[in-house]
Write a protein that holds these residues in place. Structure first.
Motif, PDB file in Angstrom:
ATOM      1  N   LYS A 195       8.925  45.044 -26.559  1.00 16.12           N
ATOM      2  CA  LYS A 195       8.603  46.071 -27.565  1.00 16.12           C
ATOM      3  C   LYS A 195       7.548  45.583 -28.546  1.00 16.12           C
ATOM      4  CE  LYS A 195      12.873  48.775 -27.528  1.00 16.12           C
ATOM      5  NZ  LYS A 195      14.051  49.234 -28.324  1.00 16.12           N
ATOM      6  N   ALA A 196       7.459  44.282 -28.713  1.00 17.69           N
ATOM      7  CA  ALA A 196       6.458  43.708 -29.615  1.00 17.69           C
ATOM      8  C   ALA A 196       5.102  43.544 -28.933  1.00 17.69           C
ATOM      9  CB  ALA A 196       6.947  42.365 -30.143  1.00 17.69           C
ATOM     10  N   GLY A 197       5.003  44.012 -27.704  1.00 15.15           N
ATOM     11  CA  GLY A 197       3.721  43.964 -26.997  1.00 15.15           C
ATOM     12  C   GLY A 197       3.497  42.700 -26.189  1.00 15.15           C
ATOM     13  N   ILE A 198       4.568  41.969 -25.926  1.00 12.66           N
ATOM     14  CA  ILE A 198       4.444  40.720 -25.158  1.00 12.66           C
ATOM     15  C   ILE A 198       5.106  40.917 -23.796  1.00 12.66           C
ATOM     16  CG2 ILE A 198       5.034  38.265 -25.068  1.00 12.66           C
ATOM     17  CD1 ILE A 198       5.161  38.375 -28.152  1.00 12.66           C
ATOM     18  N   ALA A 199       4.348  40.796 -22.754  1.00  9.86           N
ATOM     19  CA  ALA A 199       4.896  40.909 -21.402  1.00  9.86           C
ATOM     20  C   ALA A 199       5.770  39.697 -21.125  1.00  9.86           C
ATOM     21  CB  ALA A 199       3.765  40.985 -20.385  1.00  9.86           C
ATOM     22  N   CYS A 200       6.993  39.947 -20.644  1.00  5.99           N
ATOM     23  CA  CYS A 200       7.961  38.855 -20.447  1.00  5.99           C
ATOM     24  C   CYS A 200       8.291  38.641 -18.976  1.00  5.99           C
ATOM     25  CB  CYS A 200       9.249  39.149 -21.217  1.00  5.99           C
ATOM     26  SG  CYS A 200       9.048  39.097 -23.005  1.00  5.99           S
ATOM     27  N   VAL A 201       8.352  37.379 -18.602  1.00  2.00           N
ATOM     28  CA  VAL A 201       8.747  37.001 -17.244  1.00  2.00           C
ATOM     29  C   VAL A 201       9.923  36.033 -17.354  1.00  2.00           C
ATOM     30  CG1 VAL A 201       8.041  35.976 -15.061  1.00  2.00           C
ATOM     31  CG2 VAL A 201       6.364  37.217 -16.462  1.00  2.00           C
ATOM     32  N   GLU A 245      19.352  44.983 -22.035  1.00  2.00           N
ATOM     33  CA  GLU A 245      20.008  45.528 -23.220  1.00  2.00           C
ATOM     34  C   GLU A 245      19.046  45.555 -24.404  1.00  2.00           C
ATOM     35  OE1 GLU A 245      21.079  43.040 -21.406  1.00  2.00           O
ATOM     36  OE2 GLU A 245      22.954  43.685 -20.476  1.00  2.00           O
ATOM     37  N   PRO A 246      19.275  46.457 -25.359  1.00  2.89           N
ATOM     38  CA  PRO A 246      18.375  46.594 -26.506  1.00  2.89           C
ATOM     39  C   PRO A 246      18.166  45.313 -27.300  1.00  2.89           C
ATOM     40  CG  PRO A 246      19.874  48.462 -26.402  1.00  2.89           C
ATOM     41  CD  PRO A 246      20.346  47.480 -25.379  1.00  2.89           C
ATOM     42  N   GLY A 247      19.192  44.441 -27.355  1.00  4.87           N
ATOM     43  CA  GLY A 247      19.076  43.244 -28.179  1.00  4.87           C
ATOM     44  C   GLY A 247      18.658  41.990 -27.454  1.00  4.87           C
ATOM     45  N   SER A 248      18.295  42.092 -26.185  1.00  2.00           N
ATOM     46  CA  SER A 248      17.927  40.884 -25.437  1.00  2.00           C
ATOM     47  C   SER A 248      16.535  40.406 -25.842  1.00  2.00           C
ATOM     48  CB  SER A 248      17.949  41.151 -23.930  1.00  2.00           C
ATOM     49  OG  SER A 248      16.809  41.907 -23.533  1.00  2.00           O
ATOM     50  N   TRP A 249      16.273  39.141 -25.586  1.00  2.00           N
ATOM     51  CA  TRP A 249      14.947  38.589 -25.891  1.00  2.00           C
ATOM     52  C   TRP A 249      13.853  39.323 -25.101  1.00  2.00           C
ATOM     53  CZ3 TRP A 249      13.016  33.954 -28.393  1.00  2.00           C
ATOM     54  CH2 TRP A 249      13.939  33.377 -29.274  1.00  2.00           C
ATOM     55  N   LYS A 250      14.133  39.594 -23.862  1.00  2.00           N
ATOM     56  CA  LYS A 250      13.137  40.282 -23.031  1.00  2.00           C
ATOM     57  C   LYS A 250      12.798  41.649 -23.618  1.00  2.00           C
ATOM     58  CE  LYS A 250      12.701  42.482 -18.482  1.00  2.00           C
ATOM     59  NZ  LYS A 250      13.427  42.799 -17.229  1.00  2.00           N
ATOM     60  N   THR A 251      13.794  42.418 -24.010  1.00  2.00           N
ATOM     61  CA  THR A 251      13.571  43.759 -24.546  1.00  2.00           C
ATOM     62  C   THR A 251      12.810  43.716 -25.866  1.00  2.00           C
ATOM     63  OG1 THR A 251      15.570  44.613 -23.475  1.00  2.00           O
ATOM     64  CG2 THR A 251      14.705  45.863 -25.345  1.00  2.00           C
ATOM     65  N   LYS A 304      -0.841  30.977 -16.860  1.00  3.63           N
ATOM     66  CA  LYS A 304      -2.284  30.856 -17.078  1.00  3.63           C
ATOM     67  C   LYS A 304      -2.584  30.449 -18.518  1.00  3.63           C
ATOM     68  CE  LYS A 304      -3.675  34.249 -13.562  1.00  3.63           C
ATOM     69  NZ  LYS A 304      -2.349  34.368 -12.939  1.00  3.63           N
ATOM     70  N   VAL A 305      -3.826  30.086 -18.753  1.00  9.77           N
ATOM     71  CA  VAL A 305      -4.263  29.688 -20.091  1.00  9.77           C
ATOM     72  C   VAL A 305      -4.012  30.845 -21.066  1.00  9.77           C
ATOM     73  CG1 VAL A 305      -6.245  29.030 -21.522  1.00  9.77           C
ATOM     74  CG2 VAL A 305      -6.021  28.111 -19.197  1.00  9.77           C
ATOM     75  N   GLY A 306      -3.460  30.536 -22.215  1.00  4.59           N
ATOM     76  CA  GLY A 306      -3.185  31.560 -23.221  1.00  4.59           C
ATOM     77  C   GLY A 306      -1.799  32.175 -23.102  1.00  4.59           C
ATOM     78  N   GLU A 307      -1.098  31.897 -22.010  1.00  3.69           N
ATOM     79  CA  GLU A 307       0.264  32.406 -21.843  1.00  3.69           C
ATOM     80  C   GLU A 307       1.266  31.380 -22.367  1.00  3.69           C
ATOM     81  OE1 GLU A 307      -0.686  35.119 -17.853  1.00  3.69           O
ATOM     82  OE2 GLU A 307       0.531  33.300 -17.684  1.00  3.69           O
ATOM     83  N   SER A 328      -0.395  33.094 -32.547  1.00  5.04           N
ATOM     84  CA  SER A 328      -1.165  32.492 -31.452  1.00  5.04           C
ATOM     85  C   SER A 328      -1.797  33.544 -30.547  1.00  5.04           C
ATOM     86  CB  SER A 328      -0.258  31.576 -30.619  1.00  5.04           C
ATOM     87  OG  SER A 328       0.290  30.548 -31.418  1.00  5.04           O
ATOM     88  N   ASN A 329      -1.604  34.832 -30.904  1.00  2.00           N
ATOM     89  CA  ASN A 329      -2.172  35.951 -30.138  1.00  2.00           C
ATOM     90  C   ASN A 329      -1.735  35.923 -28.668  1.00  2.00           C
ATOM     91  OD1 ASN A 329      -3.728  38.331 -30.037  1.00  2.00           O
ATOM     92  ND2 ASN A 329      -5.502  37.215 -29.226  1.00  2.00           N
ATOM     93  N   VAL A 330      -0.465  35.602 -28.459  1.00  2.00           N
ATOM     94  CA  VAL A 330       0.086  35.551 -27.105  1.00  2.00           C
ATOM     95  C   VAL A 330       0.439  36.952 -26.626  1.00  2.00           C
ATOM     96  CG1 VAL A 330       2.078  34.782 -25.740  1.00  2.00           C
ATOM     97  CG2 VAL A 330       0.971  33.198 -27.341  1.00  2.00           C
ATOM     98  N   LYS A 331       0.034  37.285 -25.403  1.00  2.62           N
ATOM     99  CA  LYS A 331       0.324  38.594 -24.821  1.00  2.62           C
ATOM    100  C   LYS A 331       1.303  38.516 -23.645  1.00  2.62           C
ATOM    101  CE  LYS A 331      -2.473  40.591 -27.674  1.00  2.62           C
ATOM    102  NZ  LYS A 331      -1.893  41.369 -28.803  1.00  2.62           N
ATOM    103  N   LYS A 332       1.571  37.289 -23.202  1.00  3.41           N
ATOM    104  CA  LYS A 332       2.498  37.135 -22.088  1.00  3.41           C
ATOM    105  C   LYS A 332       3.295  35.845 -22.283  1.00  3.41           C
ATOM    106  CE  LYS A 332       2.771  37.014 -17.003  1.00  3.41           C
ATOM    107  NZ  LYS A 332       1.989  37.093 -15.741  1.00  3.41           N
ATOM    108  N   ALA A 333       4.607  35.917 -22.036  1.00  2.00           N
ATOM    109  CA  ALA A 333       5.451  34.740 -22.213  1.00  2.00           C
ATOM    110  C   ALA A 333       6.488  34.640 -21.102  1.00  2.00           C
ATOM    111  CB  ALA A 333       6.156  34.801 -23.564  1.00  2.00           C
ATOM    112  N   TYR A 334       6.745  33.433 -20.673  1.00  2.00           N
ATOM    113  CA  TYR A 334       7.808  33.150 -19.707  1.00  2.00           C
ATOM    114  C   TYR A 334       9.060  32.745 -20.489  1.00  2.00           C
ATOM    115  CZ  TYR A 334       4.211  33.202 -16.100  1.00  2.00           C
ATOM    116  OH  TYR A 334       3.185  33.595 -15.263  1.00  2.00           O
TER     117      TYR A 334
END
Length: 305
Positions: free
Chosen positions: A268-274, A258-264, A177-180, A232-238
């Motif tokens: 933790k930085a407040g960005i929902a990851c898909v 794992e603790p060091g993965s991009w998703k993790t 969506k727009v903003g993602e 960019s105030n992004v809250k969700k990223a693929y």
């Protein structure tokens, strides 16, 4: 009239004729074993390799596109990673994959005269240069192949950068969506060829300001991407692998828990990851770039006809 030739003279002439005959036969035999060999052309596709079940669908797609574009071409495969080859060979259902040198040696033994070796690397880094050196050692080898040419990796020219940027922008998840944002994560390297990643970022931003390029072991770093996402105030990223196949790096370093993965870290930085676990070679538009590089390598081989 009596001949001026003596018997010794006649013997010399006979010996000369015999010698010339033997030389002619020798040259004919040499031609039969060397220069007169029929031309036999082939393509060797070389990937780092993967042991993740189903990930090699990306490789299958490249071969499919190659055979559609160049009907009748003989295609062989090699994996450059010894670890991957050994893992596949020792599995429950053993699979034997050749190294680039083994594959070229087999093709030479099967009388291939002209071979295009196509790298399925993303950038011309250490892996690509090692492959090029191996291929060069087989080119022009006595009683071996007449010529071996190496096809460029995915990102090698400015045109490649623009074409890949177009392909990645078009392949972004449809549900976005727009903003993602969409973040394409490559391997990265300390090799100077790492510069292709920020180069790709430049062309990608011309298409989509919320499309980012990051690397696991190079630059742009994860911290670089996080800073851009925050600005960019992004809250969700693929999260999309910038890798030919979605193998171990994609499943663990990018999408793992794992603790060091991009998703993790991004979560933790407040960005929902898909995570989107698809290799770039699964995209027909990206595969077409590799196929064009194969065509260019085949053109370098020339012909004996």
């Amino acid at each position: 009239m009596r001949s001026s030739l003596t018997r010794p003279g006649l013997r010399k002439i006979a010996s000369l004729i015999l010698l010339l005959g033997l030389l002619a036969l020798s040259q004919a035999a040499w031609a039969a074993h060397g220069e007169a060999r029929p031309e036999k052309r082939g393509v060797l596709l070389v990937a780092f390799g993967t042991s993740v079940a189903g990930a090699d669908a990306a490789y299958v797609n490249i071969e499919k596109k190659l055979k559609e574009e160049i009907p009748g071409v003989e295609v062989r495969w090699a994996y450059s990673s010894k670890i991957v080859r050994h893992k596949l060979a020792g599995g429950e259902k053993p699979v034997k994959l050749d190294s680039p040198a083994e594959a070229l040696a087999k093709m030479m033994d099967e009388d291939f005269t002209h071979v295009a070796v196509q790298s399925l690397q993303t950038i011309p880094g250490q892996e690509f240069h090692a492959l090029s050196e191996t291929a060069r050692s087989f080119s022009g080898m006595p009683k071996g192949m007449k010529k071996v040419a190496v096809g460029l990796p995915l990102l090698a020219t400015t045109q490649d950068l623009t074409r890949v940027a177009d392909a990645l922008a078009q392949s972004a998840p449809k549900e976005r969506k727009v903003g993602e944002a969409v973040v394409f994560v490559g391997h990265g390297t300390k090799h100077p060829a790492n510069v292709y990643y920020p180069g790709l970022q430049y062309y990608l931003w011309k298409k989509d300001r919320l499309a980012f390029v990051g690397t696991v072991e190079g630059s742009p770093t994860r911290e670089d991407v996080l800073a851009e996402l925050a600005e960019s105030n992004v809250k969700k990223a693929y999260l999309v692998p910038l890798l030919a196949v979605a193998g171990d790096h994609a499943h663990n370093d990018i999408a793992g828990d794992e603790p060091g993965s991009w998703k993790t870290v991004l979560t933790k930085a407040g960005i929902a990851c898909v995570p989107v676990l698809k290799g770039t070679a699964e995209s027909d538009a990206v595969a077409a770039i590799w196929v064009d590089h194969v065509k260019a390598a085949l053109a370098q081989l020339g012909t004996d006809k």
